[in-house]
Enzyme design. Structure first.
Site, PDB file in Angstrom:
ATOM      1  N   SER A 116       0.752  -1.305  -0.091  1.00 47.03           N
ATOM      2  CA  SER A 116       0.053   0.020  -0.059  1.00 47.03           C
ATOM      3  C   SER A 116       0.905   1.370   0.043  1.00 47.03           C
ATOM      4  O   SER A 116       1.992   0.910   0.202  1.00 47.03           O
ATOM      5  CB  SER A 116      -1.056   0.011   1.264  1.00 47.03           C
ATOM      6  OG  SER A 116      -1.522   1.153   1.496  1.00 47.03           O
ATOM      7  N   TYR A 142      -2.105  -1.517  10.191  1.00 53.21           N
ATOM      8  CA  TYR A 142      -2.139  -1.633   8.786  1.00 53.21           C
ATOM      9  C   TYR A 142      -0.601  -0.972   8.300  1.00 53.21           C
ATOM     10  O   TYR A 142      -0.212  -1.818   7.365  1.00 53.21           O
ATOM     11  CB  TYR A 142      -3.059  -0.552   8.134  1.00 53.21           C
ATOM     12  CG  TYR A 142      -3.629  -0.796   6.751  1.00 53.21           C
ATOM     13  CD1 TYR A 142      -4.258  -1.741   6.502  1.00 53.21           C
ATOM     14  CD2 TYR A 142      -2.797   0.209   5.918  1.00 53.21           C
ATOM     15  CE1 TYR A 142      -4.616  -2.035   5.020  1.00 53.21           C
ATOM     16  CE2 TYR A 142      -3.213  -0.054   4.444  1.00 53.21           C
ATOM     17  CZ  TYR A 142      -3.869  -1.239   4.012  1.00 53.21           C
ATOM     18  OH  TYR A 142      -4.376  -1.485   2.915  1.00 53.21           O
TER      19      TYR A 142
END
Length: 274
Positions: free
Chosen positions: A142, A155
């Site tokens: 990401s 995350y």
């Protein structure tokens, strides 16, 4: 990889979002598809879309955090398709909570899927990908694998780790001279349901955060899929998706750790507005 015709492509998290769009794109390019999702009904829906395009595809129910299940899945794919050429470790979840608020269970849940799923999928299928003679491992990180963001510590931890794991794997394949390319994908804001499906906070906060995410997420899953396919064709080590990904990639290069203070101020303003 110059052609996907008759190549066996394994995609996790294929029931929606980038995984589904990638499956449909590759179906039109002649790939044979092993498509898994924790929700097998969603995976079956993707299979139906791929079959409409004339592709051979099969749906599997799979929790990527379950190592034994992933190992068994690799054996299933070997029996059903004769082995994998391309593995896309795409399955992922989101969690919004500060370190102080986050529960141990939430942390373990996210890390098990977002990092454990990548490691499990890579390890389970790597022998098949090497044996194929024309293989590619694609792991989804990401833009949060470039910068740390408030309320996204779990995350961030997973996506930074996926980046490091994947870059190390690529070097190992080069050293061993295995016929395997390795790519790490860094999507920016993609129009998927990941924000609405996130854990953490109260329902009102999640809905408001999701609405905000949807306003800034400009890249469609179909466009993301096209970018990933192009990256596989070219053997690109780092695949950035969306103009925001290029901007965020540049931020720590230019500012170093100084980017954290203005980001913290923006985070404080955002929390006040919830």
């Amino acid at each position: 990889m110059k052609s996907f015709t008759d190549k066996v492509v394994v995609i996790t998290g294929a029931g929606s979002g980038i995984g589904q769009a990638l499956a449909v794109d590759l179906a039109g390019r002649g790939a044979r598809l092993a498509l898994s999702d924790v929700d097998v009904v969603r995976a079956a829906g993707t299979v139906a879309l791929c079959e409409k395009a004339g592709a051979t595809a099969k749906a599997y129910e799979l929790d990527v955090a379950d190592r034994d299940a992933v190992l068994a899945h690799a054996e299933e794919v070997a029996v059903d398709f004769g082995g994998a050429n391309v593995v896309v470790n795409n399955a992922g979840v989101a969690l919004g909570a500060t370190v102080e608020e986050m529960t141990w269970d939430d942390y373990d849940w996210l890390m098990g899927i977002n990092l454990g799923g990548v490691v499990n999928g890579t390890k389970a299928f790597l022998p098949q990908v090497i044996a194929s003679g024309d293989g590619h491992i694609v792991n989804l990180s990401s833009v949060f694998g470039f910068i740390g963001v408030p309320t996204q510590s779990a995350y961030n931890a997973a996506k930074f780790a996926v980046r490091g794991f994947t870059e190390a794997l690529r070097q190992e394949m080069l050293i061993a001279r295995h016929p395997v390319k390795v790519s790490c994908v860094h999507p920016g804001g993609i129009k998927t349901n990941i924000a609405r499906d996130a854990r953490g906070g109260v329902e009102r906060d999640i809905d408001k955060a999701a609405e905000g995410f949807e306003k800034i997420a400009r890249t469609t899953p179909a466009k993301a899929a096209q970018t990933i396919v192009r990256g596989i064709e070219r053997g690109t080590p780092r695949i950035l998706i969306g103009p925001d990904a290029y901007v965020i990639d540049a931020i720590p290069r230019v500012l170093g750790s100084f980017y954290q203070r203005p980001l913290a101020l923006l985070g404080r303003l955002g929390m006040r507005n919830l």
